[in-house]
Design a protein around this motif. Structure first.
Motif, PDB file in Angstrom:
ATOM      1  N   ASP A   1       0.819  -1.227   0.000  1.00  0.00           N
ATOM      2  CA  ASP A   1       0.000   0.000   0.000  1.00  0.00           C
ATOM      3  C   ASP A   1       0.845   1.265   0.000  1.00  0.00           C
ATOM      4  O   ASP A   1       0.419   2.302  -0.529  1.00  0.00           O
ATOM      5  N   ALA A   2       2.014   1.216   0.623  1.00  0.00           N
ATOM      6  CA  ALA A   2       2.855   2.412   0.722  1.00  0.00           C
ATOM      7  C   ALA A   2       4.313   1.999   0.816  1.00  0.00           C
ATOM      8  O   ALA A   2       4.641   0.932   1.357  1.00  0.00           O
ATOM      9  N   ILE A   3       5.173   2.864   0.294  1.00  0.00           N
ATOM     10  CA  ILE A   3       6.614   2.623   0.346  1.00  0.00           C
ATOM     11  C   ILE A   3       7.290   3.916   0.794  1.00  0.00           C
ATOM     12  O   ILE A   3       7.122   4.968   0.168  1.00  0.00           O
ATOM     13  N   ILE A   4       8.037   3.826   1.877  1.00  0.00           N
ATOM     14  CA  ILE A   4       8.752   4.989   2.426  1.00  0.00           C
ATOM     15  C   ILE A   4      10.237   4.761   2.241  1.00  0.00           C
ATOM     16  O   ILE A   4      10.770   3.725   2.660  1.00  0.00           O
ATOM     17  N   VAL A   5      10.905   5.711   1.602  1.00  0.00           N
ATOM     18  CA  VAL A   5      12.341   5.582   1.370  1.00  0.00           C
ATOM     19  C   VAL A   5      13.066   6.787   1.949  1.00  0.00           C
ATOM     20  O   VAL A   5      12.460   7.809   2.271  1.00  0.00           O
TER      21      VAL A   5
ATOM     22  N   SER B   1       6.700   7.834  -0.438  1.00  0.00           N
ATOM     23  CA  SER B   1       7.175   8.948   0.369  1.00  0.00           C
ATOM     24  C   SER B   1       8.692   9.047   0.283  1.00  0.00           C
ATOM     25  O   SER B   1       9.400   8.055   0.456  1.00  0.00           O
ATOM     26  N   GLY B   2       9.195  10.249   0.004  1.00  0.00           N
ATOM     27  CA  GLY B   2      10.639  10.456  -0.111  1.00  0.00           C
ATOM     28  C   GLY B   2      11.143  11.513   0.857  1.00  0.00           C
ATOM     29  O   GLY B   2      10.451  11.908   1.802  1.00  0.00           O
ATOM     30  N   CYS B   3      12.330  11.991   0.598  1.00  0.00           N
ATOM     31  CA  CYS B   3      12.948  12.999   1.463  1.00  0.00           C
ATOM     32  C   CYS B   3      13.974  13.787   0.661  1.00  0.00           C
ATOM     33  O   CYS B   3      14.801  13.191  -0.020  1.00  0.00           O
ATOM     34  N   ASP B   4      13.908  15.110   0.738  1.00  0.00           N
ATOM     35  CA  ASP B   4      14.883  16.060   0.172  1.00  0.00           C
ATOM     36  C   ASP B   4      14.234  17.113  -0.716  1.00  0.00           C
ATOM     37  O   ASP B   4      14.811  18.187  -0.918  1.00  0.00           O
ATOM     38  N   ALA B   5      13.083  16.818  -1.307  1.00  0.00           N
ATOM     39  CA  ALA B   5      12.392  17.782  -2.179  1.00  0.00           C
ATOM     40  C   ALA B   5      13.257  18.208  -3.357  1.00  0.00           C
ATOM     41  O   ALA B   5      13.353  19.391  -3.667  1.00  0.00           O
TER      42      ALA B   5
ATOM     43  N   MET C   1      11.373  14.981  -7.789  1.00  0.00           N
ATOM     44  CA  MET C   1      10.396  14.416  -6.864  1.00  0.00           C
ATOM     45  C   MET C   1       9.247  15.381  -6.625  1.00  0.00           C
ATOM     46  O   MET C   1       8.081  14.981  -6.546  1.00  0.00           O
ATOM     47  N   VAL C   2       9.559  16.655  -6.498  1.00  0.00           N
ATOM     48  CA  VAL C   2       8.512  17.664  -6.326  1.00  0.00           C
ATOM     49  C   VAL C   2       7.561  17.625  -7.525  1.00  0.00           C
ATOM     50  O   VAL C   2       6.339  17.745  -7.375  1.00  0.00           O
ATOM     51  N   ALA C   3       8.124  17.435  -8.717  1.00  0.00           N
ATOM     52  CA  ALA C   3       7.293  17.342  -9.919  1.00  0.00           C
ATOM     53  C   ALA C   3       6.348  16.150  -9.838  1.00  0.00           C
ATOM     54  O   ALA C   3       5.178  16.242 -10.246  1.00  0.00           O
ATOM     55  N   LEU C   4       6.817  15.027  -9.299  1.00  0.00           N
ATOM     56  CA  LEU C   4       5.964  13.847  -9.166  1.00  0.00           C
ATOM     57  C   LEU C   4       4.839  14.085  -8.168  1.00  0.00           C
ATOM     58  O   LEU C   4       3.705  13.633  -8.375  1.00  0.00           O
ATOM     59  N   VAL C   5       5.142  14.793  -7.090  1.00  0.00           N
ATOM     60  CA  VAL C   5       4.091  15.138  -6.120  1.00  0.00           C
ATOM     61  C   VAL C   5       3.084  16.078  -6.779  1.00  0.00           C
ATOM     62  O   VAL C   5       1.864  15.929  -6.606  1.00  0.00           O
TER      63      VAL C   5
ATOM     64  N   THR D   1       7.133  14.325   0.056  1.00  0.00           N
ATOM     65  CA  THR D   1       8.568  14.382   0.295  1.00  0.00           C
ATOM     66  C   THR D   1       8.807  15.345   1.443  1.00  0.00           C
ATOM     67  O   THR D   1       7.986  16.241   1.690  1.00  0.00           O
ATOM     68  N   TYR D   2       9.896  15.133   2.164  1.00  0.00           N
ATOM     69  CA  TYR D   2      10.248  16.035   3.263  1.00  0.00           C
ATOM     70  C   TYR D   2      11.038  17.192   2.673  1.00  0.00           C
ATOM     71  O   TYR D   2      12.100  16.991   2.072  1.00  0.00           O
ATOM     72  N   ALA D   3      10.515  18.405   2.820  1.00  0.00           N
ATOM     73  CA  ALA D   3      11.124  19.584   2.205  1.00  0.00           C
ATOM     74  C   ALA D   3      11.830  20.438   3.255  1.00  0.00           C
ATOM     75  O   ALA D   3      11.184  21.127   4.037  1.00  0.00           O
ATOM     76  N   TYR D   4      13.141  20.357   3.289  1.00  0.00           N
ATOM     77  CA  TYR D   4      13.918  21.233   4.168  1.00  0.00           C
ATOM     78  C   TYR D   4      14.547  22.363   3.374  1.00  0.00           C
ATOM     79  O   TYR D   4      15.028  23.334   3.941  1.00  0.00           O
ATOM     80  N   GLY D   5      14.552  22.227   2.053  1.00  0.00           N
ATOM     81  CA  GLY D   5      15.078  23.286   1.209  1.00  0.00           C
ATOM     82  C   GLY D   5      16.560  23.186   0.958  1.00  0.00           C
ATOM     83  O   GLY D   5      17.352  23.829   1.670  1.00  0.00           O
TER      84      GLY D   5
END
Length: 207
Positions: free
Chosen positions: A13-17, A40-44, A48-52, A60-64
């Motif tokens: 159902d979900a995949i977190i990387v 779910s990803g990390c880094d933005a 990846m932002v385009a896919l969201v 995705t986790y967006a820290y900038g």
């Protein structure tokens, strides 16, 4: 690896990387197999932002990365021009937020990944702006005792270095945390965070 996982668990159902590069590979693998799952990803990163934004990835986790590169450079500039960090400032943790709606992702593309930067780099500098510096993100000093609860068991007989123990006992970590929270007076990505599913509260740690 992801191919093996999807073969073994076709009803996932979900995949977190742990990073967006891997998340993009997962999205591609799902599409190839005509499977659907929340990713779910990390880094933005831009891809990846385009896919969201397209609804193909969940979040995705967006820290900038732009902010991190700029702030790190400013810290080096300040040091070379006379500023010295206090003990708590030697290890700071920065905040981010969960980018989890197409609307927020599209706003992120416009605000953060657009042709101009939303950040005032000069205003980040304690040397150039001693009275009104603004990190433009939330930062807190890493509490030394919490490091071991987040990362690994504390080694036997470990003792904090004298300087850190003294800073802890004097309340310096709390003082610096309050200072940086106060200095974080404007948020250039507030318009992005407002479009996330929960208005994008800033998340810090565990790192």
């Amino acid at each position: 690896m992801i191919a093996d996982i999807l073969t073994a668990h076709p009803d996932v159902d979900a995949i977190i990387v742990s990073n967006d590069d891997s998340a993009i590979a997962v999205v591609s693998a799902l599409e190839q197999r005509k499977m659907k799952a929340l990713v779910s990803g990390c880094d933005a990163i831009k891809e990846m932002v385009a896919l969201v934004a397209q609804g193909k990835a969940f979040n995705t986790y967006a820290y900038g990365p732009l902010w991190l590169g700029a702030y790190s450079t400013v810290v080096v500039f300040d040091y070379l021009n006379g500023w010295r960090p206090s003990v708590p400032e030697r290890m700071m943790i920065f905040g981010g937020y969960i980018l989890d709606t197409p609307e927020a992702a599209k706003k992120y593309q416009e605000v953060v990944d657009g042709p101009t930067s939303p950040y005032d780099f000069l205003k980040m500098s304690k040397v150039l702006h001693p009275d009104d510096w603004n990190p433009q993100n939330l930062l807190i000093p890493l509490p030394p005792e919490e490091h071991w609860t987040w990362r690994a068991p504390k080694p036997a007989n470990y003792q904090l270095p004298k300087g850190y123990a003294e800073a802890r006992d004097k309340g310096e970590f709390e003082r610096v945390a309050k200072l940086y929270a106060t200095r974080f007076s404007t948020d250039p990505v507030q318009s992005v965070r407002d479009l996330t599913s929960n208005k994008g509260p800033i998340v810090i740690g565990p790192y």
